[in-house]
Motif scaffolding. Structure first.
Motif, mmCIF file in Angstrom:
data_model
loop_
_atom_site.group_PDB
_atom_site.id
_atom_site.type_symbol
_atom_site.label_atom_id
_atom_site.label_comp_id
_atom_site.label_asym_id
_atom_site.label_seq_id
_atom_site.Cartn_x
_atom_site.Cartn_y
_atom_site.Cartn_z
ATOM 1 N N GLY A 26 -45.461 -70.044 87.791
ATOM 2 C CA GLY A 26 -46.062 -70.980 86.822
ATOM 3 C C GLY A 26 -46.159 -70.403 85.422
ATOM 4 N N ALA A 27 -46.505 -69.141 85.345
ATOM 5 C CA ALA A 27 -46.737 -68.198 84.316
ATOM 6 C C ALA A 27 -45.098 -68.298 83.496
ATOM 7 C CB ALA A 27 -47.229 -66.732 84.456
ATOM 8 N N ALA A 28 -44.063 -67.726 84.386
ATOM 9 C CA ALA A 28 -42.996 -67.702 83.863
ATOM 10 C C ALA A 28 -42.444 -68.831 83.007
ATOM 11 C CB ALA A 28 -42.000 -67.159 84.587
ATOM 12 N N LEU A 29 -42.640 -70.077 83.731
ATOM 13 C CA LEU A 29 -42.089 -71.397 82.939
ATOM 14 C C LEU A 29 -42.864 -71.872 81.964
ATOM 15 C CD1 LEU A 29 -40.896 -73.354 86.184
ATOM 16 C CD2 LEU A 29 -39.535 -72.140 84.381
ATOM 17 N N ALA A 30 -44.375 -71.482 81.710
ATOM 18 C CA ALA A 30 -45.145 -72.255 81.137
ATOM 19 C C ALA A 30 -46.511 -71.626 80.661
ATOM 20 C CB ALA A 30 -45.474 -73.848 81.526
ATOM 21 N N GLY A 31 -46.627 -70.422 81.266
ATOM 22 C CA GLY A 31 -48.064 -69.795 80.828
ATOM 23 C C GLY A 31 -48.882 -70.112 81.717
ATOM 24 N N ALA A 32 -48.845 -70.507 83.134
ATOM 25 C CA ALA A 32 -50.024 -71.025 83.899
ATOM 26 C C ALA A 32 -50.637 -69.665 84.372
ATOM 27 C CB ALA A 32 -49.450 -71.924 84.948
ATOM 28 N N ALA A 33 -51.777 -69.617 84.931
ATOM 29 C CA ALA A 33 -52.188 -68.340 85.239
ATOM 30 C C ALA A 33 -51.578 -68.053 86.623
ATOM 31 C CB ALA A 33 -53.746 -68.717 85.497
ATOM 32 N N PRO A 34 -51.208 -66.655 86.826
ATOM 33 C CA PRO A 34 -50.613 -66.240 88.006
ATOM 34 C C PRO A 34 -51.499 -66.505 89.264
ATOM 35 C CG PRO A 34 -50.108 -64.588 86.455
ATOM 36 C CD PRO A 34 -51.378 -65.570 85.862
ATOM 37 N N ALA A 35 -50.908 -66.937 90.318
ATOM 38 C CA ALA A 35 -51.434 -67.412 91.548
ATOM 39 C C ALA A 35 -51.606 -65.882 92.445
ATOM 40 C CB ALA A 35 -50.807 -68.355 92.569
ATOM 41 N N ASP A 36 -52.408 -65.952 93.428
ATOM 42 C CA ASP A 36 -52.842 -64.722 94.163
ATOM 43 C C ASP A 36 -51.283 -64.512 95.025
ATOM 44 O OD1 ASP A 36 -53.363 -62.809 96.022
ATOM 45 O OD2 ASP A 36 -55.526 -63.825 96.488
ATOM 46 N N ALA A 37 -50.952 -63.428 95.051
ATOM 47 C CA ALA A 37 -49.704 -63.010 96.025
ATOM 48 C C ALA A 37 -50.041 -63.426 97.382
ATOM 49 C CB ALA A 37 -49.481 -61.565 96.028
ATOM 50 N N ALA A 38 -51.343 -63.295 97.892
ATOM 51 C CA ALA A 38 -51.827 -63.586 99.298
ATOM 52 C C ALA A 38 -51.425 -65.020 99.695
ATOM 53 C CB ALA A 38 -53.197 -63.181 99.625
ATOM 54 N N ALA A 39 -51.173 -65.974 98.683
ATOM 55 C CA ALA A 39 -51.173 -67.373 98.792
ATOM 56 C C ALA A 39 -49.945 -67.813 99.706
ATOM 57 C CB ALA A 39 -51.111 -68.045 97.653
ATOM 58 N N TRP A 40 -49.002 -67.057 100.117
ATOM 59 C CA TRP A 40 -48.020 -67.140 100.915
ATOM 60 C C TRP A 40 -48.611 -67.299 102.496
ATOM 61 C CZ3 TRP A 40 -43.091 -69.021 100.222
ATOM 62 C CH2 TRP A 40 -42.837 -69.075 98.857
ATOM 63 N N THR A 41 -48.536 -68.351 103.247
ATOM 64 C CA THR A 41 -48.896 -68.393 104.645
ATOM 65 C C THR A 41 -47.831 -68.510 105.397
ATOM 66 O OG1 THR A 41 -49.280 -70.775 104.461
ATOM 67 C CG2 THR A 41 -51.280 -69.614 103.861
ATOM 68 N N TYR A 49 -45.006 -70.927 103.472
ATOM 69 C CA TYR A 49 -45.431 -71.970 102.773
ATOM 70 C C TYR A 49 -46.457 -71.565 101.741
ATOM 71 C CZ TYR A 49 -48.243 -75.862 100.849
ATOM 72 O OH TYR A 49 -49.048 -76.369 100.319
ATOM 73 N N ARG A 50 -46.225 -72.013 100.356
ATOM 74 C CA ARG A 50 -47.310 -71.772 99.396
ATOM 75 C C ARG A 50 -47.052 -72.727 98.552
ATOM 76 N NH1 ARG A 50 -47.335 -67.527 94.914
ATOM 77 N NH2 ARG A 50 -48.592 -69.407 94.202
ATOM 78 N N HIS A 51 -48.255 -72.926 97.358
ATOM 79 C CA HIS A 51 -48.292 -73.838 96.715
ATOM 80 C C HIS A 51 -48.822 -73.118 95.123
ATOM 81 C CE1 HIS A 51 -52.358 -74.724 97.844
ATOM 82 N NE2 HIS A 51 -52.563 -74.988 96.360
ATOM 83 N N TYR A 52 -48.339 -73.662 94.255
ATOM 84 C CA TYR A 52 -48.880 -73.014 92.886
ATOM 85 C C TYR A 52 -48.871 -74.164 91.537
ATOM 86 C CZ TYR A 52 -43.957 -72.393 91.526
ATOM 87 O OH TYR A 52 -42.705 -72.813 91.443
ATOM 88 N N ASP A 53 -49.646 -73.971 90.543
ATOM 89 C CA ASP A 53 -49.717 -75.003 89.538
ATOM 90 C C ASP A 53 -48.478 -74.479 88.457
ATOM 91 O OD1 ASP A 53 -51.366 -76.417 90.894
ATOM 92 O OD2 ASP A 53 -53.017 -75.985 89.441
ATOM 93 N N LEU A 54 -47.782 -75.344 87.857
ATOM 94 C CA LEU A 54 -46.976 -75.036 86.519
ATOM 95 C C LEU A 54 -47.125 -76.159 85.749
ATOM 96 C CD1 LEU A 54 -42.973 -74.657 87.429
ATOM 97 C CD2 LEU A 54 -43.991 -76.507 85.957
ATOM 98 N N ARG A 55 -47.333 -75.432 84.250
ATOM 99 C CA ARG A 55 -47.233 -76.356 83.349
ATOM 100 C C ARG A 55 -45.809 -76.773 82.819
ATOM 101 N NH1 ARG A 55 -50.595 -73.446 80.617
ATOM 102 N NH2 ARG A 55 -52.372 -74.332 81.426
ATOM 103 N N ALA A 56 -45.546 -77.800 82.877
ATOM 104 C CA ALA A 56 -44.217 -78.319 82.254
ATOM 105 C C ALA A 56 -44.492 -79.422 81.350
ATOM 106 C CB ALA A 56 -43.625 -79.402 83.658
ATOM 107 N N ALA A 57 -43.323 -80.056 80.688
ATOM 108 C CA ALA A 57 -43.289 -80.655 79.637
ATOM 109 C C ALA A 57 -44.293 -81.828 79.883
ATOM 110 C CB ALA A 57 -41.892 -81.248 79.261
ATOM 111 N N ALA A 58 -44.585 -82.622 81.023
ATOM 112 C CA ALA A 58 -45.322 -83.795 80.969
ATOM 113 C C ALA A 58 -46.863 -83.325 81.605
ATOM 114 C CB ALA A 58 -44.824 -84.607 82.144
ATOM 115 N N GLY A 59 -46.844 -82.032 81.422
ATOM 116 C CA GLY A 59 -48.443 -81.457 81.789
ATOM 117 C C GLY A 59 -48.201 -80.665 83.028
#
Length: 409
Positions: A26-41, A49-59
């Protein structure tokens, strides 16, 4: 250091890098806050599996990711489908029926037929499909595909799959075949396809299902919306002999041991020359661009090659997407699906999907069906059934033509 130690060290390095890149995507693409490395389950040994938020052109959008380690002998990928080519089912239902531990939706498919009154959509997928080493269908002509425009130089014959060497790769898969009857040999123009090339003959088998075969004679090689052909013919073969014929393609289930040949234009004229009881032999085989034989393959659209986005990827239209990434020479696979919940529904462009896959460590990338079809499922710890991890944009799972299943032994 021994060769085994070097290989083990490389695997640990790749896993560490994948986790780090996933955390920072997320941070690399659009400056979103890095997620916790432990988020992988862990879903199963070799599947995470994991999920994270990413800031793209549409939000801001939410990305759901499965990591699949094909170096584990007990882990494999396979085609999920409802048992017939011309059929649809929810990803979670197909995954549970096949005992997959995780899955995503697959290829684009014949979802509607508003341009052809009286013709019903078949639900069949656009590209080739191979399940457990067996060819289920070929690719429709490029102009007859559903989904976003193909990048320059690509084709409906493009596939993502796992070869008999156990490695994932991008490739092309063409169908070659012949129809032989009394010293005449004709080219086979398709197999279990919802659209056939103009002037060709296609074969339909018990793998097709019960959907009408009329759609196969609609549209042209340059226009999906073109009218249905007025010159058609259908011949039914049972145990290799002609048992019936019709001027109009029909529907209904095709029994095992029976093949229905559907011709349009010149193909129809060739079929009319066949006589009742005549022996006819139909042969076909897949031909890959790399020469590799496949255990599993499905169609879609290439995004990345050699770590670089394909030229001409769309960077304007944002939507919910599903995609596949390949890393470490085909030994690792990344399955990605965006969230369709209202706060994240803006999605990404296809170019942004390619960037996300690359930031997750992929060198090859492949786009699958998106929008209301985008679905990622995985088993929770201790469960024998999958749950939907993203939110389908329609609120519920859309029945789809096929998917990629993750299996463990």
């Amino acid at each position: 250091m021994t060769r085994h130690q070097k290989r083990s060290g490389a695997r640990r390095t790749w896993l560490t890098l994948l986790t780090a890149l996933g955390t920072l995507a997320g941070a690399a693409l659009a400056g979103a806050a890095p997620a916790d490395a432990a988020a992988w389950t862990t879903v199963a040994a070799g599947v995470t599996y994991r999920h994270y938020d990413l800031r793209a052109a549409a939000g801001v959008t939410r990305v759901h990711v499965l990591g699949v380690d094909l170096t584990r002998a007990h882990v494999r990928l396979g085609l999920l489908y409802p048992g017939k080519v011309a059929a649809r089912s929810a990803v979670s239902s197909m995954a549970d029926a096949r005992k997959a531990v995780a899955a995503v939706n697959g290829d684009f498919f014949n979802i509607s037929e508003t341009q052809h009154p009286g013709v019903t959509a078949t639900g069949a997928s656009v590209g080739p499909a191979i399940a457990n080493g067996r060819v289920l269908k070929g690719a429709v002509p490029d102009a007859q595909r559903f989904g976003p425009e193909l990048p320059p130089g690509t084709t409906t014959r493009a596939v993502v799959g796992v070869g008999t060497d156990g490695r994932a790769r991008l490739d092309t898969l063409a169908l070659t075949g012949t129809i032989t009857a009394f010293r005449r040999r004709l080219p086979l123009g398709g197999l279990n396809q919802y659209a056939l090339p103009v002037g060709s003959i296609g074969a339909f088998t018990s793998d097709w299902g019960s959907a009408s075969r009329l759609r196969a004679t609609c549209g042209t090689d340059t226009s999906r919306a073109a009218a249905c052909s007025t010159s058609t013919y259908e011949v039914t073969l049972r145990r290799g002999r002609v048992v019936s014929a019709s001027a109009t393609p029909g529907g209904g289930s095709i029994p095992a041991g029976t093949t229905v040949l559907v011709g349009r234009e010149a193909g129809a004229r060739h079929l009319k020359a066949l006589t009742m009881g005549e022996r006819v032999t139909v042969r076909h085989r897949p031909v890959s661009g790399s020469g590799m034989a496949y255990r599993f393959a499905m169609g879609g659209c290439p995004l990345l090659r050699g770590g670089q986005p394909l030229p001409g990827l769309d960077a304007r239209v944002s939507a919910v997407r599903t995609a596949v990434g390949i890393a470490d020479g085909g030994r690792r696979v990344i399955l990605l699906a965006l969230d369709g919940a209202l706060p994240y529904r803006g999605g990404t462009t296809i170019a942004e999907v390619a960037a996300a896959l690359r930031n997750l460590g992929a060198t090859e990338g492949f786009n699958l069906d998106g929008g209301g079809s985008s679905t990622l499922v995985a088993r929770p710890a201790g469960s024998t059934r999958v749950t939907v991890r993203n939110h389908p944009s329609a609120g519920t799972e859309r029945p789809v033509a096929n998917g990629i299943g993750v299996f463990t032994r």
